[in-house]
Design an enzyme around this catalytic site. Sequence first.
Site, PDB file in Angstrom:
ATOM      1  N   ARG A  68       0.790  -1.051  -0.102  1.00  0.00           N
ATOM      2  CA  ARG A  68      -0.083   0.043   0.096  1.00  0.00           C
ATOM      3  C   ARG A  68       0.812   1.356   0.005  1.00  0.00           C
ATOM      4  O   ARG A  68       0.623   2.123  -0.564  1.00  0.00           O
ATOM      5  CB  ARG A  68      -0.955  -0.071   1.134  1.00  0.00           C
ATOM      6  CG  ARG A  68      -2.161  -0.744   1.210  1.00  0.00           C
ATOM      7  CD  ARG A  68      -3.118  -0.481   2.097  1.00  0.00           C
ATOM      8  NE  ARG A  68      -4.177  -1.776   2.426  1.00  0.00           N
ATOM      9  CZ  ARG A  68      -5.248  -1.409   1.634  1.00  0.00           C
ATOM     10  NH1 ARG A  68      -5.390  -0.420   0.765  1.00  0.00           N
ATOM     11  NH2 ARG A  68      -6.107  -2.501   1.560  1.00  0.00           N
ATOM     12  N   MET A  93     -12.096   4.187  -3.689  1.00  0.00           N
ATOM     13  CA  MET A  93     -12.218   3.000  -3.051  1.00  0.00           C
ATOM     14  C   MET A  93     -11.020   2.427  -2.386  1.00  0.00           C
ATOM     15  O   MET A  93     -10.793   1.235  -2.628  1.00  0.00           O
ATOM     16  CB  MET A  93     -13.098   2.109  -4.055  1.00  0.00           C
ATOM     17  CG  MET A  93     -14.473   2.540  -4.163  1.00  0.00           C
ATOM     18  SD  MET A  93     -15.402   3.275  -2.759  1.00  0.00           S
ATOM     19  CE  MET A  93     -15.934   1.629  -2.323  1.00  0.00           C
ATOM     20  N   HIS A 112     -19.223  11.019   2.597  1.00  0.00           N
ATOM     21  CA  HIS A 112     -19.785   9.766   2.879  1.00  0.00           C
ATOM     22  C   HIS A 112     -21.244   9.683   2.918  1.00  0.00           C
ATOM     23  O   HIS A 112     -21.634  10.733   3.358  1.00  0.00           O
ATOM     24  CB  HIS A 112     -19.067   9.281   4.530  1.00  0.00           C
ATOM     25  CG  HIS A 112     -19.718   7.942   4.850  1.00  0.00           C
ATOM     26  ND1 HIS A 112     -19.303   7.052   4.231  1.00  0.00           N
ATOM     27  CD2 HIS A 112     -20.836   7.500   5.749  1.00  0.00           C
ATOM     28  CE1 HIS A 112     -19.813   5.752   4.951  1.00  0.00           C
ATOM     29  NE2 HIS A 112     -20.742   6.191   5.625  1.00  0.00           N
ATOM     30  N   ASP A 148     -14.000   6.385   7.752  1.00  0.00           N
ATOM     31  CA  ASP A 148     -15.311   6.777   7.743  1.00  0.00           C
ATOM     32  C   ASP A 148     -15.313   7.640   9.249  1.00  0.00           C
ATOM     33  O   ASP A 148     -16.558   7.639   9.749  1.00  0.00           O
ATOM     34  CB  ASP A 148     -16.386   6.067   7.617  1.00  0.00           C
ATOM     35  CG  ASP A 148     -16.624   5.556   6.147  1.00  0.00           C
ATOM     36  OD1 ASP A 148     -15.894   6.524   5.309  1.00  0.00           O
ATOM     37  OD2 ASP A 148     -17.039   4.500   5.728  1.00  0.00           O
ATOM     38  N   GLU A 177     -25.327  15.052  -1.298  1.00  0.00           N
ATOM     39  CA  GLU A 177     -23.887  15.316  -1.396  1.00  0.00           C
ATOM     40  C   GLU A 177     -23.531  16.388  -2.509  1.00  0.00           C
ATOM     41  O   GLU A 177     -22.348  16.969  -2.092  1.00  0.00           O
ATOM     42  CB  GLU A 177     -23.234  13.637  -2.006  1.00  0.00           C
ATOM     43  CG  GLU A 177     -23.827  12.689  -1.054  1.00  0.00           C
ATOM     44  CD  GLU A 177     -23.330  11.305  -1.662  1.00  0.00           C
ATOM     45  OE1 GLU A 177     -22.074  11.481  -2.330  1.00  0.00           O
ATOM     46  OE2 GLU A 177     -24.060  10.316  -1.625  1.00  0.00           O
TER      47      GLU A 177
HETATM   48  C1  GRF Z   1     -20.998   8.729  -3.085  1.00  0.00           C
HETATM   49  O1  GRF Z   1     -22.116   8.215  -2.762  1.00  0.00           O
HETATM   50  C2  GRF Z   1     -20.043   9.005  -2.073  1.00  0.00           C
HETATM   51  O2  GRF Z   1     -20.607   9.471  -0.965  1.00  0.00           O
HETATM   52  C3  GRF Z   1     -19.324   7.624  -1.501  1.00  0.00           C
HETATM   53  O3  GRF Z   1     -19.051   6.986  -3.111  1.00  0.00           O
HETATM   54  C4  GRF Z   1     -20.157   7.525  -3.785  1.00  0.00           C
HETATM   55  C5  GRF Z   1     -19.224   8.018  -5.122  1.00  0.00           C
HETATM   56  O4  GRF Z   1     -20.245   8.626  -5.998  1.00  0.00           O
HETATM   57  N1  GRF Z   1     -17.997   7.725  -1.038  1.00  0.00           N
HETATM   58  P1  GRF Z   1     -19.683   9.250  -7.322  1.00  0.00           P
HETATM   59  O5  GRF Z   1     -18.502   8.417  -7.884  1.00  0.00           O
HETATM   60  O6  GRF Z   1     -19.255  10.795  -6.793  1.00  0.00           O
HETATM   61  O7  GRF Z   1     -20.454   9.538  -8.259  1.00  0.00           O
END
Ligand code: GRF
Length: 219
Positions: A68, A93, A112, A148, A177
């Site tokens: 990593r 991710m 998140h 988180d 978001e």
């Molecule tokens: C979002 O729901 C964010 O909160 C989470 O992963 C998702 C990513 O969506 N961490 P995007 O790639 O921004 O459309």
Amino acid sequence: MSRKRVAVLISGRGSNMAALIEAAKDKTYPAEIALVLSNRSDAKGLATAREVGLATAVVDHTRFGKDREAFEHALQRELEDRRIDIVCLAGFMRLLTPWFVSRWQDRMINIHPALLPAFKGLDTHAKALAAGVKIHGATVHFVVPEMDSGPVIAQGALGVRDDDTAETLGARVLAIEHRIYPLALRLVAEGRVRVEGNRCRIEGASANDHILLAPAIEA
Ligand code: GRF
């Protein structure tokens, strides 16, 4: 004031990245998107970023096996090459090690899809429905080594509907978001967020005293 140079780190769709790009089109916005970086060359968001002429880079984590830190050194080089001030994780991710996180302390933020500290990890909308909560939402927070967690900068909430599925609920949370991420980045870029322990104090901002009640009933 010069605009802060921001890198958005993505692994997929990139809709939050797109919301940040949109906000940064305004020349008075205190941050510019100087780099979109992905660990996956097939991330859809990379194409979106290229279409609007932004610099992109890919650091494929699979090249580094289980190492990593080697992966993160490669990330760090990209960020330094572009003289990045602030890192925004937007659906990135990969878990980040304390080595990388400490380099970006108070300069790396994440979004998140839940009202932290509730529902950490994946499948947050299904978890919210299973728990039966009436109010759900999204959080932007500073990144700390624990996943988180970290001081909360902004949150947005909505009421859960009786007929919600994880998909319908997730779609409404996603719209939230897209509002709170540009807001939180603005505050951080303007230097208005002071971290005190696990709490952020935000200069010139007040709490929204409107009460969100769910369910709503007719009088
Ligand atoms: C979002 O729901 C964010 O909160 C989470 O992963 C998702 C990513 O969506 N961490 P995007 O790639 O921004 O459309």
